[in-house]
Write an enzyme that holds these catalytic residues in place. Structure first.
Site, PDB file in Angstrom:
ATOM      1  N   THR A  59      -0.285  -6.011  -1.327  1.00 55.28           N
ATOM      2  CA  THR A  59       0.009  -5.145  -0.182  1.00 55.28           C
ATOM      3  C   THR A  59      -1.250  -4.489   0.368  1.00 55.28           C
ATOM      4  OG1 THR A  59       2.249  -4.696  -0.918  1.00 55.28           O
ATOM      5  CG2 THR A  59       1.267  -3.057   0.518  1.00 55.28           C
TER       6      THR A  59
ATOM      7  N   HIS B 138      10.903  -4.713  -2.179  1.00 56.75           N
ATOM      8  CA  HIS B 138       9.918  -5.041  -3.222  1.00 56.75           C
ATOM      9  C   HIS B 138      10.600  -5.732  -4.395  1.00 56.75           C
ATOM     10  CE1 HIS B 138       6.687  -4.578  -6.161  1.00 56.75           C
ATOM     11  NE2 HIS B 138       5.888  -4.276  -5.145  1.00 56.75           N
TER      12      HIS B 138
ATOM     13  N   ASP C  77       3.850  -8.631   4.607  1.00 62.77           N
ATOM     14  CA  ASP C  77       2.548  -8.464   3.946  1.00 62.77           C
ATOM     15  C   ASP C  77       2.146  -9.660   3.091  1.00 62.77           C
ATOM     16  OD1 ASP C  77       4.337  -7.887   1.883  1.00 62.77           O
ATOM     17  OD2 ASP C  77       3.385  -5.997   1.293  1.00 62.77           O
TER      18      ASP C  77
HETATM   19  C1  GP9 Z   1       3.448   0.320  -3.345  1.00 62.40           C
HETATM   20  C2  GP9 Z   1       3.536  -0.886  -2.501  1.00 62.40           C
HETATM   21  C3  GP9 Z   1       3.678  -2.157  -3.299  1.00 62.40           C
HETATM   22  O1  GP9 Z   1       2.853   1.428  -2.785  1.00 62.40           O
HETATM   23  O2  GP9 Z   1       2.641  -0.930  -1.492  1.00 62.40           O
HETATM   24  O3  GP9 Z   1       2.540  -2.912  -3.383  1.00 62.40           O
HETATM   25  P1  GP9 Z   1       2.571  -4.407  -3.981  1.00 62.40           P
HETATM   26  O4  GP9 Z   1       3.035  -4.300  -5.421  1.00 62.40           O
HETATM   27  O5  GP9 Z   1       3.549  -5.231  -3.169  1.00 62.40           O
HETATM   28  O6  GP9 Z   1       1.183  -4.889  -3.824  1.00 62.40           O
END
Ligand code: GP9
Length: 406
Positions: free
Chosen positions: A80, A194, A253
């Protein structure tokens, strides 16, 4: 010599990007809202399950927007944070680790900072711990005026890791319209979709049929939730009266980490080649809604996360010639080249997938016309170009070259 080569590369890239066509400055002083959606992948767009659309609100938005159907995430281990870094700096993420964590104090030409210098009020919005991915430090360095994190939000929709996207959007819109003067730049990072994609029964509104109880099924459910939240954001923007003078830029993302081919074949109803899987795992959607529904249509030309900063600056009428940016201008006429962190690349004609050892001869070269393997030599020039770009970007970041070049 090395410095000269690097500077020459950026000068030439800026020259190629230069485009004074009708879209340059066409949306000068518009607000910009960017939504970086967690794990949103392209293969779900326009698709149905049991007769129901997975992303009805995005599909609706696409009708009045620019939809980039061959948009690639360019992330590495920083996931992300890499998507965030590349989109705002127009540089590649690192081969190992996250730039946010490793080099937050180095110099970059960052979108929030540039927009701030042009009279924008800028804010990053993410309803999680401010320290995660080192955002507290990095967002300050990127030049944001505000960083709204978990401690600023009311936890009135606890979901997954933190706050649900619906409440996140509602409260973020309130912050934007109450606490920022216009024009503003707002960068929103969602979280509900997520891994491992678990939603309470009350929010599982999509009947995923045969995928019920599987990780893949949960993924579809959580994307469906994120899409509904996006629909509410759009409604909220209209209600607050900012829809007509705001550019909305929405993209995924990175992939969902579900690499097993079988559920994708089952879902799409066809067998998938290695090439197909490579496309599925690396493509995320990009939807740009321009005020007045300008430029709406489906765009097949390749594009990637590094293209965000130069493209938005084009629309806002800010020259990028003096910035150290690597991405394409999606509104310019220059040739398109998209390199992925793995060394894969496409120029819209061929698509190269690297081998684990990185040797050119061990990789595969596909024709985008036939989606079949083609003569490896067709990919040689692009392979060298991708390697050069990644290496220039790595040197700029690690040795803080922009401190010297400024
Ligand atoms: C947490 C979110 C997740 O703040 O941005 O990040 P990721 O685990 O998908 O890299």
């Amino acid at each position: 010599e090395e410095h000269k080569e690097i500077q020459r590369w950026f000068r030439e890239a800026a020259e190629k990007r230069k485009a004074h066509n009708d879209t340059f400055a066409a949306y000068k002083n518009s607000n910009v809202i960017v939504v970086q959606v967690e794990a949103l992948m392209n293969f779900v767009i326009g698709k149905q399950i049991g007769g129901e659309e997975i992303t009805p609100h995005l599909n609706q938005l696409i009708k009045d927007s620019m939809y980039f159907a061959s948009y690639y995430h360019q992330t590495g281990q920083g996931r992300t944070s890499d998507a965030d870094f590349s989109s705002n700096s127009s540089l590649h993420p690192l081969p190992t680790g996250s730039v946010f964590v490793r080099f937050p104090s180095h110099n970059y030409d960052m979108l929030p900072q540039i927009l701030g210098e042009h009279g924008y009020e800028t804010g990053a919005y993410h309803a999680y711990e401010g320290s995660f991915w080192n955002r507290n430090a990095m967002y300050k360095a990127m030049g944001y005026d505000h960083f709204y994190n978990k401690q600023h939000y009311m936890m009135d929709e606890p979901l997954g890791w933190s706050l649900g996207d619906k409440s996140f959007f509602r409260q973020s819109l309130d912050f934007m319209t109450r606490e920022s003067r216009q024009p503003f730049y707002a960068f929103l990072v969602t979280l509900t979709s997520h891994h491992p994609y678990q939603l309470p029964a009350s929010e599982r509104k999509l009947d995923v049929g045969e995928f019920q109880g599987t990780l893949f099924g949960s993924y579809l459910e959580s994307v469906h939730y994120a899409d509904e939240a996006l629909g509410q954001l759009i409604e909220g923007m209209k209600q607050k009266g900012i829809w007509d003078h705001t550019i909305l830029y929405v993209y995924g993302d990175h992939d969902n980490s579900l690499k097993d081919k079988e559920p994708y074949e089952q879902f799409l109803g066809r067998s998938l080649s290695e090439f197909d899987m490579h496309q599925i795992m690396n493509q995320v959607p990009l939807v740009i809604h321009l005020p007045d529904n300008g430029q709406a249509g489906v765009y097949q030309e390749p594009a990637g996360q590094l293209d965000m900063a130069p493209s938005l600056l084009h629309l806002l009428g800010i020259e990028t010639g003096s910035y150290y940016m690597m991405g394409n201008d999606l509104f310019g006429s220059g040739e398109r080249f998209v390199a992925l962190r793995s060394g894969a690349f496409t120029d819209g004609r061929v698509y190269y997938t690297p081998s684990a050892d990185g040797l050119f001869e061990h990789g595969e070269c596909y024709s985008l016309d036939t989606r079949e393997l083609t003569d490896l030599e067709q990919c040689r020039r692009g392979y060298e170009e991708a390697k050069l770009r990644l290496s220039i970007s790595d040197r700029v970041i690690q040795y803080n070259l922009l401190r010297e070049y400024r």
